[in-house]
Design an enzyme around this catalytic site. Structure first.
Site, PDB file in Angstrom:
ATOM      1  N   HIS A   3       0.796  -1.226   0.000  1.00  9.01           N
ATOM      2  CA  HIS A   3       0.000   0.000   0.000  1.00  9.01           C
ATOM      3  C   HIS A   3       0.829   1.275   0.000  1.00  9.01           C
ATOM      4  CE1 HIS A   3      -4.451   1.055   1.050  1.00  9.01           C
ATOM      5  NE2 HIS A   3      -4.034   1.642  -0.054  1.00  9.01           N
TER       6      HIS A   3
ATOM      7  N   ASP B 298      -9.352  -0.228   4.414  1.00 13.94           N
ATOM      8  CA  ASP B 298      -8.147  -0.846   4.950  1.00 13.94           C
ATOM      9  C   ASP B 298      -8.358  -1.203   6.411  1.00 13.94           C
ATOM     10  OD1 ASP B 298      -5.395  -1.310   5.791  1.00 13.94           O
ATOM     11  OD2 ASP B 298      -4.748  -0.091   4.099  1.00 13.94           O
TER      12      ASP B 298
ATOM     13  N   HIS C 212      -6.009  -0.990   8.435  1.00 14.19           N
ATOM     14  CA  HIS C 212      -5.092  -0.064   9.105  1.00 14.19           C
ATOM     15  C   HIS C 212      -5.353   1.361   8.629  1.00 14.19           C
ATOM     16  CE1 HIS C 212      -3.227  -4.057   8.654  1.00 14.19           C
ATOM     17  NE2 HIS C 212      -2.804  -3.863   9.874  1.00 14.19           N
TER      18      HIS C 212
ATOM     19  N   ASP D 265      -2.848   3.595   7.971  1.00 15.81           N
ATOM     20  CA  ASP D 265      -1.776   4.024   7.074  1.00 15.81           C
ATOM     21  C   ASP D 265      -1.477   5.510   7.217  1.00 15.81           C
ATOM     22  OD1 ASP D 265      -1.756   1.413   6.279  1.00 15.81           O
ATOM     23  OD2 ASP D 265      -2.614   1.765   4.290  1.00 15.81           O
TER      24      ASP D 265
ATOM     25  N   HIS E 105       4.536   1.333   4.036  1.00 21.03           N
ATOM     26  CA  HIS E 105       3.134   1.075   3.662  1.00 21.03           C
ATOM     27  C   HIS E 105       2.169   1.501   4.761  1.00 21.03           C
ATOM     28  CE1 HIS E 105       2.383  -3.299   5.394  1.00 21.03           C
ATOM     29  NE2 HIS E 105       3.028  -2.538   6.240  1.00 21.03           N
TER      30      HIS E 105
ATOM     31  N   ASP F 224      -7.411  -2.092   0.125  1.00 18.63           N
ATOM     32  CA  ASP F 224      -6.463  -3.057   0.686  1.00 18.63           C
ATOM     33  C   ASP F 224      -7.242  -4.319   1.032  1.00 18.63           C
ATOM     34  OD1 ASP F 224      -4.747  -4.541   2.431  1.00 18.63           O
ATOM     35  OD2 ASP F 224      -3.652  -2.707   2.923  1.00 18.63           O
TER      36      ASP F 224
ATOM     37  N   ASP G 218      -6.640  -6.512   3.067  1.00 17.02           N
ATOM     38  CA  ASP G 218      -6.672  -6.875   4.489  1.00 17.02           C
ATOM     39  C   ASP G 218      -7.867  -6.259   5.210  1.00 17.02           C
ATOM     40  OD1 ASP G 218      -6.054  -4.251   5.366  1.00 17.02           O
ATOM     41  OD2 ASP G 218      -3.940  -4.702   5.688  1.00 17.02           O
TER      42      ASP G 218
ATOM     43  N   GLU H 271      -1.975  -5.298  -1.660  1.00 21.59           N
ATOM     44  CA  GLU H 271      -1.623  -6.179  -0.534  1.00 21.59           C
ATOM     45  C   GLU H 271      -2.062  -7.641  -0.694  1.00 21.59           C
ATOM     46  OE1 GLU H 271       0.471  -5.468   1.787  1.00 21.59           O
ATOM     47  OE2 GLU H 271       0.494  -3.263   1.969  1.00 21.59           O
TER      48      GLU H 271
END
Length: 298
Positions: free
Chosen positions: A99, A122, A124, A126, A139, A227, A229, A272
């Site tokens: 990412h 995402d 996360h 980021d 990332h 993403d 994830d 990702e």
């Protein structure tokens, strides 16, 4: 519509091998055919060059950011390619890779449109910086840099200064945030829709709220950065930063469907996917589904 597919075989931002194989992995499973069967003129622009850097030199340029020079180079080149794609009237689909490439793709969009927003799907945030990141993995820093926060090297990728106003950034599906990220969210009053909000209010509420805010701010151009994830690892094991209690595939597809239906999405990242971790290619198939959704709705 003309669609330019840009592969970015980048693993330096996550500092883990495997994710760089995703662009070719998806091509081999029919990525281009999926886009073309919806009537688009799809062009495969190949893979962006990623410099080779030894692990021993990962902190050679910075003690707090791994592989800094190489990642900046890749993102500068990606930004130019995305900008040229948009200027040519095409839709850029950027396939990663980790990412950290979001810094380049969104920077290219920001040069093309003054009034643009970012939807960042995402697990996360980021939004770490070189000062707050516990790992030094870039990332985890692209979105803060796009908002003008953190190291000058990242903030000034492609053009000096911030590329997007914090009020036009929307974080969706988050469930793993570091202390520095939480502080930034509170300080900047970012629009964030963590998993507890999604579970309580539902995806329709989240998509409608984002659409309402975009309309109020007269934002007509949105970069959608996805993403994998964001999906619960039970369903999408093929990623390197798994976080439990994520989206189900139905929730994931529902949100993507609703956001694409706004007709505001002008560019997209898909990042990702790590084929080496993808049991029974479950994550691969979800990625291909999303490309199918995108191609049907743009």
């Amino acid at each position: 519509m003309k669609v330019n597919v840009i592969g970015v075989p980048l693993n330096l931002g996550c500092d883990r091998e495997g994710v760089e194989k995703a662009p070719n992995h998806l091509r081999e499973r029919g990525l281009m055919d999926i886009i073309r069967r919806h009537g688009h003129r799809a062009f495969d622009l190949g893979n962006l060059y990623v410099p080779t850097v030894s692990k021993e030199d990962k902190f050679a340029r910075s003690k707090s950011m791994k592989y800094l020079d190489a990642i900046v180079e890749v993102n500068n080149n990606l930004a130019e390619l995305v900008y040229d794609t948009l200027r040519g009237g095409a839709f850029p689909l950027v396939v990663g890779g980790d990412h950290s490439l979001g810094l380049g793709s969104a920077s290219g969009v920001g040069k093309c449109y003054d009034d643009f927003g970012i939807i960042w799907l995402d697990a996360h945030g980021d939004i770490n910086t070189n000062e707050t990141s516990p790992s030094g993995n870039i990332h985890g820093m692209p979105l803060s840099a796009l908002m003008g926060m953190g190291s000058e090297e990242l903030v000034n990728v492609y053009a000096p200064g911030n590329k997007v106003h914090p009020e036009n950034v929307f974080l969706v599906g988050t469930r793993s945030l570091d202390e520095g990220e939480l502080e930034l969210i509170n300080r900047e009053r970012l629009s964030i829709y963590p998993m507890e909000v999604i579970r309580r209010e539902g995806m329709a509420f989240v998509a409608d709220d984002i659409r309402r805010k975009l309309k109020a701010r007269k934002i007509r151009n949105v970069h959608f950065s996805i993403d994998v994830d964001s999906i619960d690892p039970t369903y999408a094991p093929g990623t390197g930063t798994r976080v439990p209690e994520g989206l189900t595939p139905d929730e994931f597809k529902d949100f993507v469907d609703r956001i694409l239906a706004t007709n505001l999405i002008k560019s997209m990242d898909l990042v990702e996917l790590n084929p080496e971790l993808d049991l029974h290619e479950a994550t691969t198939n979800l990625c291909l589904d999303i490309i199918d959704y995108m191609a049907e709705r743009i």
